[in-house]
Design a protein around this motif. Structure first.
Motif, PDB file in Angstrom:
ATOM      1  N   GLY A   1       0.765  -1.216   0.056  1.00 30.10           N
ATOM      2  CA  GLY A   1      -0.066   0.183  -0.103  1.00 30.10           C
ATOM      3  C   GLY A   1       0.885   1.184   0.047  1.00 30.10           C
ATOM      4  O   GLY A   1       0.136   2.431  -0.218  1.00 30.10           O
ATOM      5  N   TYR A   2       2.317   1.181   0.124  1.00 30.83           N
ATOM      6  CA  TYR A   2       2.766   2.363  -0.072  1.00 30.83           C
ATOM      7  C   TYR A   2       3.603   2.528  -0.928  1.00 30.83           C
ATOM      8  O   TYR A   2       4.246   1.675  -1.719  1.00 30.83           O
ATOM      9  CB  TYR A   2       4.149   2.259   0.956  1.00 30.83           C
ATOM     10  CG  TYR A   2       3.595   2.290   2.577  1.00 30.83           C
ATOM     11  CD1 TYR A   2       3.098   3.041   3.298  1.00 30.83           C
ATOM     12  CD2 TYR A   2       3.242   1.020   3.306  1.00 30.83           C
ATOM     13  CE1 TYR A   2       2.730   3.441   4.619  1.00 30.83           C
ATOM     14  CE2 TYR A   2       3.063   0.863   4.465  1.00 30.83           C
ATOM     15  CZ  TYR A   2       2.478   2.100   5.393  1.00 30.83           C
ATOM     16  OH  TYR A   2       2.166   1.929   6.492  1.00 30.83           O
ATOM     17  N   ARG A   3       3.758   3.865  -1.739  1.00 30.89           N
ATOM     18  CA  ARG A   3       4.547   4.195  -2.887  1.00 30.89           C
ATOM     19  C   ARG A   3       5.728   4.327  -2.510  1.00 30.89           C
ATOM     20  O   ARG A   3       5.895   5.253  -1.683  1.00 30.89           O
ATOM     21  CB  ARG A   3       3.838   5.193  -3.773  1.00 30.89           C
ATOM     22  CG  ARG A   3       2.173   4.992  -4.184  1.00 30.89           C
ATOM     23  CD  ARG A   3       2.119   5.998  -5.361  1.00 30.89           C
ATOM     24  NE  ARG A   3       0.730   5.550  -5.814  1.00 30.89           N
ATOM     25  CZ  ARG A   3       0.435   4.660  -6.699  1.00 30.89           C
ATOM     26  NH1 ARG A   3       1.308   3.957  -6.898  1.00 30.89           N
ATOM     27  NH2 ARG A   3      -0.796   4.323  -7.003  1.00 30.89           N
ATOM     28  N   ILE A   4       6.633   3.638  -3.346  1.00 29.53           N
ATOM     29  CA  ILE A   4       8.239   3.953  -2.704  1.00 29.53           C
ATOM     30  C   ILE A   4       8.901   4.109  -4.042  1.00 29.53           C
ATOM     31  O   ILE A   4       9.069   3.573  -4.857  1.00 29.53           O
ATOM     32  CB  ILE A   4       8.856   2.535  -2.089  1.00 29.53           C
ATOM     33  CG1 ILE A   4       7.819   2.321  -0.982  1.00 29.53           C
ATOM     34  CG2 ILE A   4      10.039   2.315  -1.826  1.00 29.53           C
ATOM     35  CD1 ILE A   4       8.205   0.937  -0.305  1.00 29.53           C
ATOM     36  N   GLU A   5       9.767   5.117  -3.794  1.00 31.72           N
ATOM     37  CA  GLU A   5      11.052   5.475  -4.872  1.00 31.72           C
ATOM     38  C   GLU A   5      12.200   4.740  -4.607  1.00 31.72           C
ATOM     39  O   GLU A   5      12.986   4.939  -3.497  1.00 31.72           O
ATOM     40  CB  GLU A   5      11.138   6.942  -4.750  1.00 31.72           C
ATOM     41  CG  GLU A   5      12.005   7.407  -5.982  1.00 31.72           C
ATOM     42  CD  GLU A   5      11.453   7.390  -7.239  1.00 31.72           C
ATOM     43  OE1 GLU A   5      12.284   6.832  -8.041  1.00 31.72           O
ATOM     44  OE2 GLU A   5      10.536   8.078  -7.476  1.00 31.72           O
ATOM     45  N   LEU A   6      12.679   3.735  -5.329  1.00 27.61           N
ATOM     46  CA  LEU A   6      13.422   2.822  -4.898  1.00 27.61           C
ATOM     47  C   LEU A   6      14.792   3.650  -4.971  1.00 27.61           C
ATOM     48  O   LEU A   6      15.715   3.185  -4.343  1.00 27.61           O
ATOM     49  CB  LEU A   6      13.638   1.746  -6.041  1.00 27.61           C
ATOM     50  CG  LEU A   6      12.358   0.703  -5.973  1.00 27.61           C
ATOM     51  CD1 LEU A   6      12.772  -0.147  -7.380  1.00 27.61           C
ATOM     52  CD2 LEU A   6      12.270  -0.134  -4.730  1.00 27.61           C
ATOM     53  N   GLY A   7      15.012   4.486  -5.731  1.00 25.93           N
ATOM     54  CA  GLY A   7      16.424   5.497  -5.785  1.00 25.93           C
ATOM     55  C   GLY A   7      16.546   6.030  -4.427  1.00 25.93           C
ATOM     56  O   GLY A   7      17.785   6.237  -3.949  1.00 25.93           O
ATOM     57  N   GLU A   8      15.651   6.353  -3.591  1.00 23.09           N
ATOM     58  CA  GLU A   8      15.706   6.809  -2.292  1.00 23.09           C
ATOM     59  C   GLU A   8      16.345   5.878  -1.254  1.00 23.09           C
ATOM     60  O   GLU A   8      17.360   6.297  -0.659  1.00 23.09           O
ATOM     61  CB  GLU A   8      14.598   7.408  -1.760  1.00 23.09           C
ATOM     62  CG  GLU A   8      13.911   8.526  -2.429  1.00 23.09           C
ATOM     63  CD  GLU A   8      12.505   8.995  -2.045  1.00 23.09           C
ATOM     64  OE1 GLU A   8      12.205   8.749  -0.783  1.00 23.09           O
ATOM     65  OE2 GLU A   8      11.638   9.739  -2.681  1.00 23.09           O
ATOM     66  N   ILE A   9      16.135   4.567  -1.294  1.00 21.84           N
ATOM     67  CA  ILE A   9      16.636   3.729  -0.788  1.00 21.84           C
ATOM     68  C   ILE A   9      18.159   3.310  -1.206  1.00 21.84           C
ATOM     69  O   ILE A   9      18.859   3.279  -0.366  1.00 21.84           O
ATOM     70  CB  ILE A   9      16.184   2.379  -0.930  1.00 21.84           C
ATOM     71  CG1 ILE A   9      14.268   2.403  -0.648  1.00 21.84           C
ATOM     72  CG2 ILE A   9      16.338   1.081   0.134  1.00 21.84           C
ATOM     73  CD1 ILE A   9      13.429   1.403  -0.608  1.00 21.84           C
ATOM     74  N   GLU A  10      18.199   3.298  -2.551  1.00 20.94           N
ATOM     75  CA  GLU A  10      19.300   2.989  -3.043  1.00 20.94           C
ATOM     76  C   GLU A  10      20.436   4.290  -2.693  1.00 20.94           C
ATOM     77  O   GLU A  10      21.823   3.964  -2.293  1.00 20.94           O
ATOM     78  CB  GLU A  10      19.588   3.002  -4.488  1.00 20.94           C
ATOM     79  CG  GLU A  10      18.783   1.848  -4.917  1.00 20.94           C
ATOM     80  CD  GLU A  10      18.443   1.789  -6.564  1.00 20.94           C
ATOM     81  OE1 GLU A  10      18.007   0.782  -7.124  1.00 20.94           O
ATOM     82  OE2 GLU A  10      18.932   2.732  -7.114  1.00 20.94           O
ATOM     83  N   ALA A  11      19.961   5.391  -2.510  1.00 20.97           N
ATOM     84  CA  ALA A  11      20.975   6.618  -2.110  1.00 20.97           C
ATOM     85  C   ALA A  11      21.535   6.459  -0.656  1.00 20.97           C
ATOM     86  O   ALA A  11      22.576   6.745  -0.494  1.00 20.97           O
ATOM     87  CB  ALA A  11      20.181   7.705  -2.566  1.00 20.97           C
ATOM     88  N   VAL A  12      20.356   5.918   0.018  1.00 16.82           N
ATOM     89  CA  VAL A  12      20.724   5.783   1.504  1.00 16.82           C
ATOM     90  C   VAL A  12      21.674   4.846   1.762  1.00 16.82           C
ATOM     91  O   VAL A  12      22.917   4.675   2.460  1.00 16.82           O
ATOM     92  CB  VAL A  12      19.457   5.709   2.468  1.00 16.82           C
ATOM     93  CG1 VAL A  12      19.905   5.608   4.083  1.00 16.82           C
ATOM     94  CG2 VAL A  12      18.856   7.066   2.314  1.00 16.82           C
ATOM     95  N   LEU A  13      21.443   3.447   1.016  1.00 14.63           N
ATOM     96  CA  LEU A  13      22.439   2.394   1.262  1.00 14.63           C
ATOM     97  C   LEU A  13      23.767   2.738   0.569  1.00 14.63           C
ATOM     98  O   LEU A  13      24.961   2.198   1.089  1.00 14.63           O
ATOM     99  CB  LEU A  13      21.660   1.448   0.211  1.00 14.63           C
ATOM    100  CG  LEU A  13      22.227  -0.186   0.763  1.00 14.63           C
ATOM    101  CD1 LEU A  13      22.080  -0.473   2.006  1.00 14.63           C
ATOM    102  CD2 LEU A  13      21.496  -1.250  -0.137  1.00 14.63           C
ATOM    103  N   ALA A  14      23.951   3.550  -0.366  1.00 14.44           N
ATOM    104  CA  ALA A  14      25.104   3.904  -0.953  1.00 14.44           C
ATOM    105  C   ALA A  14      25.925   4.770   0.075  1.00 14.44           C
ATOM    106  O   ALA A  14      27.109   4.735   0.046  1.00 14.44           O
ATOM    107  CB  ALA A  14      25.058   4.633  -2.073  1.00 14.44           C
ATOM    108  N   GLN A  15      25.481   5.198   1.102  1.00 14.45           N
ATOM    109  CA  GLN A  15      26.238   6.260   2.010  1.00 14.45           C
ATOM    110  C   GLN A  15      26.943   5.375   2.999  1.00 14.45           C
ATOM    111  O   GLN A  15      27.586   5.569   3.589  1.00 14.45           O
ATOM    112  CB  GLN A  15      25.100   6.977   2.911  1.00 14.45           C
ATOM    113  CG  GLN A  15      24.551   7.857   1.774  1.00 14.45           C
ATOM    114  CD  GLN A  15      23.524   8.902   2.747  1.00 14.45           C
ATOM    115  OE1 GLN A  15      23.183   8.605   3.715  1.00 14.45           O
ATOM    116  NE2 GLN A  15      22.658   9.635   1.780  1.00 14.45           N
TER     117      GLN A  15
END
Length: 710
Positions: free
Chosen positions: A16-30
């Motif tokens: 039920g949640y709309r998720i931008e995968l790029g936001e997760i990838e950006a945090v993980l890359a940190q």
């Protein structure tokens, strides 16, 4: 022709949640150990959508999944933390150098470290509660942040959860589970509920009649002794009749309602708790020499006789019979209990205790059943006093309002027909296992509602189509074990606690499935105290004017009762060895054929064998079978439309009814809603800035990758 090939921004929708995968990838890359990563949404083995992160490390020492999960959780909400992490030596690439998402390997079938470490129970209390939830809900594992009702829980199953929690030494109440519907939330209040002291010895003496019992004695029933509930079980392992007899004796002694007696006195019917008296109500039949056909006929004949053998005045109110088929075939175990002493919740308690006591006696141990909860006698006394309170009297206006705009009565095919038990027939309808799974898991999460609300919305749609009216008056049955008094706790008390109360389901003005489900949900939440006040005012009020006003409330033509998940009941309280199951033979008529039926239609059912099964009982003297089949099938189709809508729609907004269980009024809700809107506006502004910055970062990163490639 337009061919849709996907989104360029990798936006997905999970739970039920709309998720931008790029936001997760950006945090993980940190994270310093992550050189490259990509996050995708893919189905697990059960067909549920989940997030999976694929990581290439830039250090010799690979970070743990828990470490990466905690890193993500520090910046992202829980629903954006991937359920699994897969470590790769390199990300698969397409010929033009982009990540080949289709070539990413599927996660292994083993439970990932993330789920067991990140959302699993963190202390002993959470571990106990998680085990109880998994057992009651029939799940392999339960996370500490999973919502009980979104997992398919209901009010009846909540009683089982609380009962087992209290047996484990965790003092909790049903109200606390509704207020804290996660393992973590419930664990945080465990031990803070009021201590309840229940009498553990024999309870004897006069007992006031409860509203549902008064309703029973008000009906036209020629043979009141024959009005039962029963269960016929298939027994795969032979039982010892001597041990069964001792087990039944222990149940009669432990559960006081099984020793109730009823007599007609000068002012009407009265009940009393008797002591342990007479012979143990158990019979044994040796059918080892009968063939299968003879055995079936014998079981059905004797079961019908036992259904007629109870006596509410002299006893017993319980009969147990064991049909021994010999060492090579499965035997049968029959339980017959008069309805005055049992209900749906009581069956779960009785069958669990039968299994426990039989195992203890078989092992040569003394019978030691879980401690009693509040006696039926004390509950009846408290109800009698509570019915005279100003608090209950305040409900009078709500119930009387049902008479102001009556619904159109149900049509009949044969006007003037006699509505007898002898003429009763049934139309059975069901959902598939996949549809039932969606009903239990997807629908409550989408509508933030309970299964009962959804079933009643479908009922209103089907019956409204039949009558041509947007209003449908339904008598609802509830388990009746309301959390009214701090010194009363009823989770393991056997007796007839059922509440029956009318509800007007009105779909006028509700456009579309979402609004119709919401309308029914809000109408059900508006019923004061889940309907228990209706019976108190009508049957226990000492004011004749109050009783007269309550009798003016119109009678519903249809009764509805959802009994929850029966798979555990069939397995004798969750027996893991599969030694018990529902037997195929007929167990005889549970009610005297000469009794008059109260409703034109009775819709009853629950989850059995992984399927929702609903029986539509009617009188052949009043309705054609094809009429009832048409309405019952319309009910199932309405359910399917609701399920599809829940799976396809975004999660709806909260309404005031979502907060009703917390005691908040409309003003509280309006204030909270205003604060939420302000906060969300600020968050939207902040998010816009973050997205702008992130877009610049992605552009810079793209240039860097291009330079690096050159």
């Amino acid at each position: 022709n337009i061919e849709y090939v996907g989104r360029t921004d990798h936006q997905v929708k999970v739970r039920g949640y709309r998720i931008e995968l790029g936001e997760i990838e950006a945090v993980l890359a940190q994270h310093p150990a992550v050189a490259e990563n990509v996050v995708v949404a893919r189905e697990d083995q059960a067909g549920r959508e989940q997030l999976v992160a694929y990581v290439v490390t830039g250090t010799r020492e690979q970070p743990g999944v828990l470490e990466l999960s905690n890193h993500l959780a520090a910046s992202l909400p829980d629903y954006m933390v991937p359920a699994q992490v897969v470590f790769l030596d390199a990300l698969p690439l397409t010929p033009n150098g982009k990540v080949d998402r289709a070539a990413l390997p599927a996660p292994s079938g083993e439970r990932p470290e993330l789920e067991s470490e990140f959302v699993a129970a963190r202390d002993e209390v959470e571990q106990q509660l998680a085990r109880i939830w998994a057992d009651v809900l029939g799940l392999e594992k339960v996370g500490v942040h999973d919502n009980f009702f979104e997992l398919g829980g209901d009010s009846i199953l909540s009683i089982q959860v609380i009962a087992r929690a209290n047996q484990a030494g965790l003092r909790l109440s049903p109200r606390q589970l509704f207020q804290h519907p996660t393992v973590a939330g419930l664990a945080s209040v465990a031990g803070r509920g009021p201590a309840v002291q229940a009498e553990q010895g024999l309870v004897e003496g006069p007992v006031p009649l409860t509203p549902i019992q008064r309703w029973f004695f008000e009906q036209e029933i020629p043979n009141r002794h024959h009005w039962n509930q029963s269960l016929l079980l298939e027994v795969t392992e032979p039982l010892d009749p001597v041990l069964i007899r001792r087990t039944v004796a222990a149940l009669v002694q432990h559960h006081d309602a099984l020793r109730l007696r009823f007599r007609q006195g000068p002012v009407g019917w009265e009940q009393v708790n008797a002591g342990v008296e007479g012979e143990t109500p158990f019979v044994y039949y040796d059918l080892a020499r009968h063939d299968d056909d003879e055995m079936r006929a014998f079981i059905e004949i004797k079961s019908a006789e036992l259904q007629e053998s109870l006596d509410i005045e002299e006893g017993p109110l319980l009969r147990v019979a064991y049909f021994d088929a010999g060492p090579e075939r499965s035997g049968r175990l029959l339980f017959v209990v008069h309805h005055l002493a049992v209900d749906g919740v009581s069956w779960r308690v009785l069958l669990e205790d039968f299994q426990t006591a039989y195992a203890q006696i078989s092992a040569g141990q003394p019978v030691q059943l879980p401690p009693k909860t509040t006696s039926f006698k004390y509950w009846a006394q408290r109800l009698e006093n509570y019915a005279q309170s100003a608090e209950v009297r305040e409900e009078l206006a709500y119930w009387h309002a049902l008479a102001e705009r009556p619904a159109r009565p149900l049509p009949v095919d044969f006007p003037g027909g006699e509505n007898t038990e002898a003429s009763a027939q049934s139309v059975n309808v069901e959902l598939t296992e996949a549809e039932t799974e969606a009903l239990l898991r997807d629908v409550p999460a989408a509508y933030r509602t309970e299964i009962n609300d959804v079933l009643l919305a479908a009922l209103a749609l089907a019956v409204g189509e039949w009558t041509g009216d947007t209003r449908v008056l339904v008598d609802l049955e509830g388990h009746g074990r309301a959390d009214l008094f701090e010194d009363v706790y009823l989770s393991r008390t056997v007796g007839w606690f059922t509440t029956v109360y009318p509800v007007m389901l009105d779909l006028a003005g509700a456009q579309g499935i979402g609004e119709q489900v919401k309308a029914v949900k809000e109408q059900l939440r508006a019923v004061p105290r889940r309907g228990i006040g209706y019976g108190l005012l009508r049957y226990l009020s000492e004011d004749p004017q109050v009783q007269a006003r309550m009798r003016a409330v119109p009678q519903a033509g249809i009764a509805f009762n959802y009994l929850g998940q029966f798979d555990q009941l069939a397995a004798m309280g969750g027996s893991a060895d599969g030694a018990f199951g529902i037997a195929p033979e007929q167990r005889g008529p549970e009610r005297d054929p000469g009794s008059l039926r109260y409703h034109l239609l009775e819709v009853n059912g629950g989850i059995m064998g992984g399927r929702l099964q609903m029986a539509w009982a009617y009188s052949a003297n009043l309705h054609r079978r094809e009429t009832v089949e048409r309405v019952a099938n319309a009910f199932v189709e309405a359910l399917r439309r609701i399920i599809r809508h829940a799976q396809e729609s975004d999660t709806p907004a909260f309404t005031a009814s979502d907060f009703a269980d917390f005691g908040w009024d409309a003003g509280d809700f309006a204030e909270i809603l205003a604060e939420l809107k302000d906060s969300m506006k600020e968050m939207a502004d902040d998010l816009a800035e973050v997205r702008s910055d992130f877009a610049e970062m992605r552009s810079d990163f793209a240039e860097m990758r291009s330079d690096f490639a050159e």
